[in-house]
Design an enzyme around this catalytic site. Structure first.
Site, mmCIF file in Angstrom:
data_model
loop_
_atom_site.group_PDB
_atom_site.id
_atom_site.type_symbol
_atom_site.label_atom_id
_atom_site.label_comp_id
_atom_site.label_asym_id
_atom_site.label_seq_id
_atom_site.Cartn_x
_atom_site.Cartn_y
_atom_site.Cartn_z
ATOM 1 C CE LYS A 113 62.480 -52.647 -22.339
ATOM 2 N NZ LYS A 113 61.525 -53.141 -22.745
ATOM 3 C CE LYS A 195 61.007 -58.356 -18.002
ATOM 4 N NZ LYS A 195 61.496 -58.922 -18.855
ATOM 5 C CE LYS A 198 61.068 -61.214 -25.867
ATOM 6 N NZ LYS A 198 60.346 -60.034 -26.079
#
Ligand code: ATP
Ligand code: MG
Length: 332
Positions: A113, A195, A198
């Site tokens: 991230k 993966k 959202k």
């Protein structure tokens, strides 16, 4: 057995969240070994990356309606919003002070991230796992049903619990991860080696539970596969096809080997059409239920009850922790 789990209201709930987490919660709520089950909306976690205020509020409520639409029963599961229970960030802070920067910097989620941030990397993104550990340890949870990607954070939770217990005396239950056998890591439809998430900026990578049915079909039709043309389960060499087989297996209840046998002479277009139908059959009733409850007062009633329950137990725990650490004045 006590269970706890949460999902971040950081975007639209995906098929990955559903198959890796929510579907498992729904099964577990009927397990007679489960005595307590708490499910929360991890809004404090969501703000570790930038969020739009209006979208966040909407996503919080939408996630609660999604939990209920997927079949979670508030008589069996307490549902609450993390930020309404002050003991979570309180214990999160204590655990931050007992965690090491090196441990946190090694977390895969942080590394992934961090790369996507354009306006600086928040301290919260690094310390996220200590708040997650607090979420779990506050309630003496024995197990945490999560997808595969959260295993590393669970291991750190165990480390933090053991470290605290050694330093201050027995305080926390050391929890186990509870990862489903199938569906624990649904991959992106656009990049099947990553993966499904959202928060993926590319909506083609995920199927949102609330996507229009035609959009869902289109996304599956254009899912990246390979040029080999054969339907076989080989996650290393054929990750796109393997992912579609996993999705279809989880939605239809057929085993992957039965599906491989059934589609061995089929082409990708026909196979994808059947995958899309299986996904739609699973999602359509959820959408109908969601639309019934999203604007109802029932949601607030569920959340009020969940909040009161969580506050009661977590306050007792945080007081105990403060006493052990030597904070404030001694309370009885
Ligand atoms: P974000 O991109 O904002 O981190 P996310 O899709 O990863 O969102 P989380 O809120 O971080 O969702 O995770 C909620 C739950 O869903 C966790 O139990 C996590 O392990 C599970 N989960 C997330 N992605 C997948 C996936 N692709 N397959 C299976 N389970 C998943
Ligand atoms: Mg995530």
């Amino acid at each position: 057995m006590k269970l706890i789990s949460g999902i971040q209201p950081s975007g639209n709930i995906t098929l990955g969240n559903y198959l890796g987490a929510i579907k498992n919660f729904v099964k577990l709520q009927d397990n007679p070994d489960v005595t307590d089950f708490l499910i929360f909306v991890a809004d404090l976690h969501a703000i570790t990356v930038p969020q739009d205020k209006q979208a966040l509020r909407k996503n919080i409520r939408s996630l609660v309606a999604t939990y209920l639409a997927c079949g979670l029963n508030p008589e069996k599961v307490k549902i609450f919003i993390q930020s309404e229970v002050p003991a979570h960030p309180q214990l999160g802070w204590i655990l931050q002070c007992n965690g090491y920067i090196g441990e946190l910097e090694r977390m895969t989620q942080y590394k992934d991230k961090k790369e996507r941030q354009t306006q600086g990397v928040s301290v919260g993104l690094l310390t996220y796992p200590s708040l997650m550990a607090a979420d779990i340890l506050l309630y003496d949870a024995d197990a945490v049903p999560v997808g595969q990607d959260q295993k590393q954070h669970l291991e750190l939770t165990r480390t933090l619990a053991e470290r605290f217990n050694n330093k201050y005396g027995d305080t926390f239950v050391v929890p186990e991860p509870f990862i489903p056998e199938a569906g624990a890591k649904i991959m992106s439809l656009a990049e099947p080696t990553k993966k499904m998430s959202k928060s993926d900026p590319n909506p083609k990578g995920y199927i949102a539970l609330l996507d229009d049915i035609n959009v869902i079909k289109k996304k599956i039709k254009s899912a990246i596969t390979d040029s080999d043309g054969k339907i076989a389960y080989d996650p290393v060499n054929k990750p796109g096809v393997a992912n579609l087989l996993t999705i279809m297996s989880c939605c239809s209840g057929s085993s992957i080997s039965d599906l491989v046998e059934k589609y061995k002479d089929s082409n990708y277009a026909n196979f994808k059409e059947d995958v899309a139908n299986a996904v739609v059959a699973e999602i359509e009733p959820i959408q109908a239920k969601y639309n019934e409850i999203i604007n109802s007062d029932y949601l607030d009633k569920v959340l009020d009850e969940g909040r009161d329950y969580a506050i009661y137990f977590s306050n007792r725990k945080i007081q105990k922790v403060y006493n052990k650490v030597g904070l404030g004045r001694k309370t009885k």
